[in-house]
Structures are given as structure tokens and as C-alpha cells.
Motif scaffolding. Structure first.
Motif, PDB file in Angstrom:
ATOM      1  N   ARG A  41       0.800  -1.232   0.000  1.00  0.00           N
ATOM      2  CA  ARG A  41       0.000   0.000   0.000  1.00  0.00           C
ATOM      3  C   ARG A  41       0.827   1.274   0.000  1.00  0.00           C
ATOM      4  NH1 ARG A  41      -0.742  -2.187   5.521  1.00  0.00           N
ATOM      5  NH2 ARG A  41      -0.519  -0.320   6.737  1.00  0.00           N
ATOM      6  N   LEU A  42       1.857   1.305  -0.790  1.00  0.00           N
ATOM      7  CA  LEU A  42       2.733   2.470  -0.876  1.00  0.00           C
ATOM      8  C   LEU A  42       1.963   3.742  -1.223  1.00  0.00           C
ATOM      9  CD1 LEU A  42       5.605   3.661  -0.762  1.00  0.00           C
ATOM     10  CD2 LEU A  42       5.842   3.043  -3.164  1.00  0.00           C
ATOM     11  N   ASP A  43       0.941   3.620  -2.060  1.00  0.00           N
ATOM     12  CA  ASP A  43       0.182   4.790  -2.495  1.00  0.00           C
ATOM     13  C   ASP A  43      -0.612   5.452  -1.370  1.00  0.00           C
ATOM     14  OD1 ASP A  43      -1.292   2.360  -2.571  1.00  0.00           O
ATOM     15  OD2 ASP A  43      -2.893   3.355  -3.689  1.00  0.00           O
ATOM     16  N   GLU A  44      -0.860   4.742  -0.254  1.00  0.00           N
ATOM     17  CA  GLU A  44      -1.635   5.290   0.857  1.00  0.00           C
ATOM     18  C   GLU A  44      -0.838   6.296   1.695  1.00  0.00           C
ATOM     19  OE1 GLU A  44      -3.343   2.201   3.262  1.00  0.00           O
ATOM     20  OE2 GLU A  44      -4.061   1.105   1.502  1.00  0.00           O
ATOM     21  N   ALA A  45       0.407   6.020   1.928  1.00  0.00           N
ATOM     22  CA  ALA A  45       1.242   6.887   2.770  1.00  0.00           C
ATOM     23  C   ALA A  45       2.705   6.739   2.368  1.00  0.00           C
ATOM     24  CB  ALA A  45       1.046   6.538   4.243  1.00  0.00           C
ATOM     25  N   PRO A  46       3.058   7.190   1.179  1.00  0.00           N
ATOM     26  CA  PRO A  46       4.427   6.957   0.695  1.00  0.00           C
ATOM     27  C   PRO A  46       5.507   7.558   1.601  1.00  0.00           C
ATOM     28  CG  PRO A  46       3.264   8.480  -0.745  1.00  0.00           C
ATOM     29  CD  PRO A  46       2.260   7.932   0.215  1.00  0.00           C
ATOM     30  N   LEU A  47       5.299   8.758   2.087  1.00  0.00           N
ATOM     31  CA  LEU A  47       6.305   9.384   2.950  1.00  0.00           C
ATOM     32  C   LEU A  47       6.518   8.560   4.218  1.00  0.00           C
ATOM     33  CD1 LEU A  47       8.216  11.748   3.544  1.00  0.00           C
ATOM     34  CD2 LEU A  47       6.277  12.940   4.579  1.00  0.00           C
ATOM     35  N   ALA A  48       5.437   8.167   4.844  1.00  0.00           N
ATOM     36  CA  ALA A  48       5.533   7.392   6.085  1.00  0.00           C
ATOM     37  C   ALA A  48       6.257   6.071   5.856  1.00  0.00           C
ATOM     38  CB  ALA A  48       4.131   7.142   6.649  1.00  0.00           C
ATOM     39  N   TYR A  49       5.897   5.360   4.807  1.00  0.00           N
ATOM     40  CA  TYR A  49       6.478   4.037   4.582  1.00  0.00           C
ATOM     41  C   TYR A  49       7.942   4.114   4.151  1.00  0.00           C
ATOM     42  CZ  TYR A  49       1.543   2.755   4.760  1.00  0.00           C
ATOM     43  OH  TYR A  49       0.245   2.590   5.150  1.00  0.00           O
ATOM     44  N   LEU A  50       8.279   5.114   3.363  1.00  0.00           N
ATOM     45  CA  LEU A  50       9.679   5.269   2.961  1.00  0.00           C
ATOM     46  C   LEU A  50      10.546   5.724   4.129  1.00  0.00           C
ATOM     47  CD1 LEU A  50       9.181   6.762  -0.605  1.00  0.00           C
ATOM     48  CD2 LEU A  50       9.893   4.434  -0.002  1.00  0.00           C
ATOM     49  N   LEU A  51       9.987   6.532   5.033  1.00  0.00           N
ATOM     50  CA  LEU A  51      10.736   6.917   6.234  1.00  0.00           C
ATOM     51  C   LEU A  51      10.954   5.718   7.152  1.00  0.00           C
ATOM     52  CD1 LEU A  51       9.245  10.433   7.031  1.00  0.00           C
ATOM     53  CD2 LEU A  51      11.606   9.904   6.415  1.00  0.00           C
ATOM     54  N   SER A  52       9.976   4.823   7.222  1.00  0.00           N
ATOM     55  CA  SER A  52      10.170   3.596   8.000  1.00  0.00           C
ATOM     56  C   SER A  52      11.286   2.749   7.401  1.00  0.00           C
ATOM     57  CB  SER A  52       8.872   2.787   8.074  1.00  0.00           C
ATOM     58  OG  SER A  52       7.972   3.377   8.978  1.00  0.00           O
TER      59      SER A  52
END
Length: 148
Positions: A41-52
Motif C-alpha cells: 500500500r505504498l500509495d496510501e502513505a508513501p512518505l511514512a512508509y519510505l521513512l520507515s
């Protein structure tokens, strides 16, 4: 006086082993969570997931740096702990100021609140451990010195 490589100057001895274990635990947790989130679900919260994912990489490299215990390992661990502290404070503040950009949590959002604030405390403990284990000749100088 302890020589470089003695228990006093090694980052991977004594309590340093526990610190490395916590870094490895967080590396596994953050890597697993980020991998699933990015893959599904990268499209839902890309910034959050990439920061994780970035946090996971920092935890992995910090653990390796602490485990190596030599001069290079200390420098790597120092850089990672400093980056981690800046990340958790910066992302923590940004996630509170702009919650719309963080529809899902990251390891560092909310200052690590989703992980019991351990992400906020961990780099401080890492930096303190690096300071504690530096070579005795370096006590009055910078945090890291050649040969320490």
C-alpha cells in the motif's frame, strides 16, 4: 589505562551487546513493517512508509557499526546514532505539525510513540555508550579519535 580493543574501549562488550540486540530487533521490526507496507500500500502513505524503510536501514547500519567495535565501526555508529536522533526528532515534530502527510505511523513519527518511545531513547543511549567506551586518552578530546 585500557588499550584499544579492551573491554572498556569496545562498543560490542558488556551492555553494548544489549544495545546491539535492541538495534537488531528494531532493524527487523522496521524492515518487516516497511517491506509489507511498501509492497502492499505504498500509495496510501508513501512518505511514512519510505521513512520507515530509512529508519530500518539506519538501525541495521548502526548495529553493524556497534558490533564492529573498531575505529571505523565507531564512526559508522556515531553517524547512525546522530542521524537517528535527528530523524526521530525531526520526523516526530513534522508528523505532529503535518499529520495529513502521515496517515499511517512510521517508526519515528510521534517521536516513536508507536514503539513506546524507544526510537527516541535508543540513539541517546547509543551516543552515551559510544562516549563511555571511547579510549581513555580521548576523554578530554573529541568523541572519536584515531586509534580509539
Amino acid at each position: 589505562m585500557a588499550e584499544p580493543g579492551t573491554a572498556r574501549s569496545r562498543t560490542n562488550a558488556g551492555p553494548g551487546r544489549l544495545l546491539i540486540a535492541v538495534y537488531l530487533l528494531f532493524a527487523i521490526a522496521a524492515s518487516s513493517r516497511a517491506a509489507v507496507q511498501i509492497a502492499t500500500r505504498l500509495d496510501e502513505a508513501p512518505l511514512a512508509y519510505l521513512l520507515s524503510a530509512l529508519a530500518a536501514v539506519v538501525y541495521i547500519v548502526a548495529a553493524v557499526g556497534l558490533a564492529r567495535a573498531g575505529h571505523t565501526g565507531r564512526r559508522v555508529a556515531l553517524a547512525c546514532c546522530a542521524l537517528e536522533l535527528a530523524g526521530v526528532v525531526g520526523v516526530g515534530a513534522f508528523s505532529l505539525a503535518r499529520p495529513d502527510l502521515f496517515p499511517d505511523e512510521t517508526v519515528w513519527s510521534g517521536f516513536g510513540s508507536g514503539y513506546g518511545y524507544i526510537p527516541l531513547v535508543l540513539p541517546v543511549l547509543g551516543l552515551a555508550w559510544l562516549r563511555h567506551t571511547r579510549h581513555p586518552d580521548a576523554r578530554k578530546g573529541p568523541l572519536l579519535t584515531p586509534g580509539a
